[in-house]
Design a protein around this motif. Structure first.
Motif, PDB file in Angstrom:
ATOM      1  N   TRP A   1      23.178  22.400  41.958  1.00 34.46           N
ATOM      2  CA  TRP A   1      24.142  23.383  41.473  1.00 34.46           C
ATOM      3  C   TRP A   1      25.509  22.762  41.262  1.00 34.46           C
ATOM      4  CZ3 TRP A   1      23.033  28.540  40.444  1.00 34.46           C
ATOM      5  CH2 TRP A   1      21.724  28.934  40.756  1.00 34.46           C
ATOM      6  N   VAL A   2      26.107  23.095  40.108  1.00 33.97           N
ATOM      7  CA  VAL A   2      27.469  22.675  39.791  1.00 33.97           C
ATOM      8  C   VAL A   2      28.200  23.851  39.160  1.00 33.97           C
ATOM      9  CG1 VAL A   2      26.857  20.244  39.447  1.00 33.97           C
ATOM     10  CG2 VAL A   2      26.903  21.785  37.491  1.00 33.97           C
ATOM     11  N   VAL A   3      29.506  23.849  39.298  1.00 34.78           N
ATOM     12  CA  VAL A   3      30.346  24.803  38.579  1.00 34.78           C
ATOM     13  C   VAL A   3      30.966  24.019  37.430  1.00 34.78           C
ATOM     14  CG1 VAL A   3      32.351  26.331  38.693  1.00 34.78           C
ATOM     15  CG2 VAL A   3      30.818  26.124  40.672  1.00 34.78           C
ATOM     16  N   VAL A   4      30.888  24.584  36.213  1.00 36.29           N
ATOM     17  CA  VAL A   4      31.379  23.889  35.023  1.00 36.29           C
ATOM     18  C   VAL A   4      32.423  24.712  34.287  1.00 36.29           C
ATOM     19  CG1 VAL A   4      29.248  22.568  34.705  1.00 36.29           C
ATOM     20  CG2 VAL A   4      29.513  24.777  33.578  1.00 36.29           C
ATOM     21  N   GLU A   5      33.147  24.023  33.438  1.00 29.01           N
ATOM     22  CA  GLU A   5      34.213  24.659  32.671  1.00 29.01           C
ATOM     23  C   GLU A   5      33.690  25.393  31.447  1.00 29.01           C
ATOM     24  OE1 GLU A   5      38.437  23.379  30.678  1.00 29.01           O
ATOM     25  OE2 GLU A   5      37.492  22.050  32.105  1.00 29.01           O
ATOM     26  N   GLN A   6      32.607  24.930  30.846  1.00 26.94           N
ATOM     27  CA  GLN A   6      32.079  25.603  29.658  1.00 26.94           C
ATOM     28  C   GLN A   6      30.608  25.302  29.475  1.00 26.94           C
ATOM     29  OE1 GLN A   6      34.440  23.861  26.574  1.00 26.94           O
ATOM     30  NE2 GLN A   6      32.949  22.290  26.165  1.00 26.94           N
ATOM     31  N   TYR A   7      29.912  26.170  28.699  1.00 22.28           N
ATOM     32  CA  TYR A   7      28.533  25.901  28.258  1.00 22.28           C
ATOM     33  C   TYR A   7      28.595  25.354  26.856  1.00 22.28           C
ATOM     34  CZ  TYR A   7      26.871  29.734  31.374  1.00 22.28           C
ATOM     35  OH  TYR A   7      26.581  30.556  32.395  1.00 22.28           O
ATOM     36  N   GLY A   8      27.439  25.355  26.229  1.00 22.46           N
ATOM     37  CA  GLY A   8      27.385  25.109  24.807  1.00 22.46           C
ATOM     38  C   GLY A   8      26.941  23.716  24.448  1.00 22.46           C
ATOM     39  N   ALA A   9      27.102  23.411  23.154  1.00 24.20           N
ATOM     40  CA  ALA A   9      26.661  22.133  22.630  1.00 24.20           C
ATOM     41  C   ALA A   9      27.509  20.982  23.174  1.00 24.20           C
ATOM     42  CB  ALA A   9      26.714  22.158  21.109  1.00 24.20           C
ATOM     43  N   ALA A  10      28.771  21.264  23.447  1.00 26.70           N
ATOM     44  CA  ALA A  10      29.638  20.222  23.999  1.00 26.70           C
ATOM     45  C   ALA A  10      29.300  19.988  25.460  1.00 26.70           C
ATOM     46  CB  ALA A  10      31.103  20.640  23.864  1.00 26.70           C
ATOM     47  N   ALA A  11      29.590  18.803  25.924  1.00 30.34           N
ATOM     48  CA  ALA A  11      29.317  18.482  27.329  1.00 30.34           C
ATOM     49  C   ALA A  11      30.146  19.390  28.227  1.00 30.34           C
ATOM     50  CB  ALA A  11      29.635  17.026  27.605  1.00 30.34           C
ATOM     51  N   ALA A  12      29.530  19.919  29.251  1.00 34.49           N
ATOM     52  CA  ALA A  12      30.227  20.758  30.219  1.00 34.49           C
ATOM     53  C   ALA A  12      31.010  19.865  31.175  1.00 34.49           C
ATOM     54  CB  ALA A  12      29.225  21.615  30.981  1.00 34.49           C
ATOM     55  N   GLU A  13      32.190  20.309  31.517  1.00 34.61           N
ATOM     56  CA  GLU A  13      33.040  19.537  32.429  1.00 34.61           C
ATOM     57  C   GLU A  13      32.814  20.039  33.853  1.00 34.61           C
ATOM     58  OE1 GLU A  13      35.528  16.610  33.503  1.00 34.61           O
ATOM     59  OE2 GLU A  13      34.946  16.996  31.441  1.00 34.61           O
ATOM     60  N   PRO A  14      32.236  19.220  34.745  1.00 34.32           N
ATOM     61  CA  PRO A  14      32.002  19.686  36.115  1.00 34.32           C
ATOM     62  C   PRO A  14      33.330  19.884  36.853  1.00 34.32           C
ATOM     63  CG  PRO A  14      31.049  17.498  35.785  1.00 34.32           C
ATOM     64  CD  PRO A  14      31.743  17.879  34.536  1.00 34.32           C
ATOM     65  N   LEU A  15      33.454  21.023  37.500  1.00 30.73           N
ATOM     66  CA  LEU A  15      34.625  21.324  38.316  1.00 30.73           C
ATOM     67  C   LEU A  15      34.315  21.149  39.797  1.00 30.73           C
ATOM     68  CD1 LEU A  15      35.764  24.571  36.467  1.00 30.73           C
ATOM     69  CD2 LEU A  15      36.752  22.279  36.251  1.00 30.73           C
ATOM     70  N   TRP A  16      33.049  21.361  40.162  1.00 30.73           N
ATOM     71  CA  TRP A  16      32.630  21.281  41.567  1.00 30.73           C
ATOM     72  C   TRP A  16      31.133  21.054  41.611  1.00 30.73           C
ATOM     73  CZ3 TRP A  16      29.491  24.321  44.820  1.00 30.73           C
ATOM     74  CH2 TRP A  16      29.648  24.100  46.203  1.00 30.73           C
ATOM     75  N   VAL A  17      30.683  20.209  42.508  1.00 34.78           N
ATOM     76  CA  VAL A  17      29.252  19.931  42.694  1.00 34.78           C
ATOM     77  C   VAL A  17      28.887  20.321  44.118  1.00 34.78           C
ATOM     78  CG1 VAL A  17      27.480  18.139  42.713  1.00 34.78           C
ATOM     79  CG2 VAL A  17      29.353  18.020  41.055  1.00 34.78           C
ATOM     80  N   GLU A  18      27.815  21.100  44.253  1.00 35.96           N
ATOM     81  CA  GLU A  18      27.375  21.517  45.580  1.00 35.96           C
ATOM     82  C   GLU A  18      26.912  20.296  46.363  1.00 35.96           C
ATOM     83  OE1 GLU A  18      24.692  25.043  47.293  1.00 35.96           O
ATOM     84  OE2 GLU A  18      23.584  23.644  46.025  1.00 35.96           O
ATOM     85  N   PRO A  19      27.385  20.144  47.588  1.00 39.65           N
ATOM     86  CA  PRO A  19      26.907  19.036  48.433  1.00 39.65           C
ATOM     87  C   PRO A  19      25.406  19.191  48.703  1.00 39.65           C
ATOM     88  CG  PRO A  19      28.833  20.076  49.403  1.00 39.65           C
ATOM     89  CD  PRO A  19      28.397  20.941  48.263  1.00 39.65           C
ATOM     90  N   PRO A  20      24.693  18.101  48.878  1.00 36.26           N
ATOM     91  CA  PRO A  20      23.266  18.186  49.194  1.00 36.26           C
ATOM     92  C   PRO A  20      23.027  18.993  50.464  1.00 36.26           C
ATOM     93  CG  PRO A  20      23.911  15.917  48.780  1.00 36.26           C
ATOM     94  CD  PRO A  20      25.163  16.728  48.836  1.00 36.26           C
ATOM     95  N   ARG A  21      21.949  19.755  50.457  1.00 41.56           N
ATOM     96  CA  ARG A  21      21.581  20.541  51.638  1.00 41.56           C
ATOM     97  C   ARG A  21      20.587  19.762  52.478  1.00 41.56           C
ATOM     98  NH1 ARG A  21      20.821  26.836  50.096  1.00 41.56           N
ATOM     99  NH2 ARG A  21      22.922  27.164  49.320  1.00 41.56           N
ATOM    100  N   CYS A  22      20.683  19.932  53.761  1.00 41.69           N
ATOM    101  CA  CYS A  22      19.708  19.311  54.660  1.00 41.69           C
ATOM    102  C   CYS A  22      18.417  20.093  54.607  1.00 41.69           C
ATOM    103  CB  CYS A  22      20.228  19.310  56.105  1.00 41.69           C
ATOM    104  SG  CYS A  22      21.685  18.301  56.323  1.00 41.69           S
ATOM    105  N   ARG A  23      17.319  19.402  54.590  1.00 44.56           N
ATOM    106  CA  ARG A  23      15.996  20.056  54.612  1.00 44.56           C
ATOM    107  C   ARG A  23      15.511  20.107  56.049  1.00 44.56           C
ATOM    108  NH1 ARG A  23      12.991  17.791  49.244  1.00 44.56           N
ATOM    109  NH2 ARG A  23      14.474  18.724  47.829  1.00 44.56           N
ATOM    110  N   THR A  24      15.009  21.260  56.434  1.00 49.20           N
ATOM    111  CA  THR A  24      14.509  21.410  57.810  1.00 49.20           C
ATOM    112  C   THR A  24      13.016  21.489  57.834  1.00 49.20           C
ATOM    113  OG1 THR A  24      14.800  23.797  57.654  1.00 49.20           O
ATOM    114  CG2 THR A  24      16.589  22.497  58.649  1.00 49.20           C
TER     115      THR A  24
END
Length: 115
Positions: A92-115
């Motif tokens: 999961w990431v939060v991005v600035e825009q969708y579409g044909a243009a590359a989305a600019e990542p604003l935040w990337v979810e840190p990896p979750r630990c698997r139990t």
């Protein structure tokens, strides 16, 4: 990296539209947008889930981005599409825009630990 064409589905999507979206994700041929929630980009072993920030110029802390992702994750899980997704890891990431243009990542979810 060029973006693949996208299919768009929403809460009114027919069974046929949902089946096409799932097939596109499973084959890796197309991204799928769950309208108003998230854009899903298929990979061989994972699905990249992009959440659109409705106000990208607003300063946010990491916790606010995490809440946006959690809300999108829950909306996807409760949707007709969410129940049909191919079984793959989701990143999961939060991005600035969708579409044909590359989305600019604003935040990337840190990896979750698997139990």
């Amino acid at each position: 990296m060029a973006r693949r064409p996208s299919l768009v589905v929403d809460e009114r999507a027919s069974e046929r539209q949902l089946a096409r979206a799932v097939a596109a994700l499973d084959s890796g041929k197309s991204a799928v947008i769950l309208k108003g929630v998230v854009c899903l980009h298929p990979g061989q072993f994972q699905i990249l889930c992009e959440v659109l920030d409705p106000a990208p110029l607003q300063h946010r802390c990491a916790q606010e981005y995490a809440v946006m992702v959690e809300n999108a994750r829950r909306a996807l899980a409760c949707s007709a599409l969410g129940a049909r997704l191919p079984v793959r890891a989701q990143y999961w990431v939060v991005v600035e825009q969708y579409g044909a243009a590359a989305a600019e990542p604003l935040w990337v979810e840190p990896p979750r630990c698997r139990t």
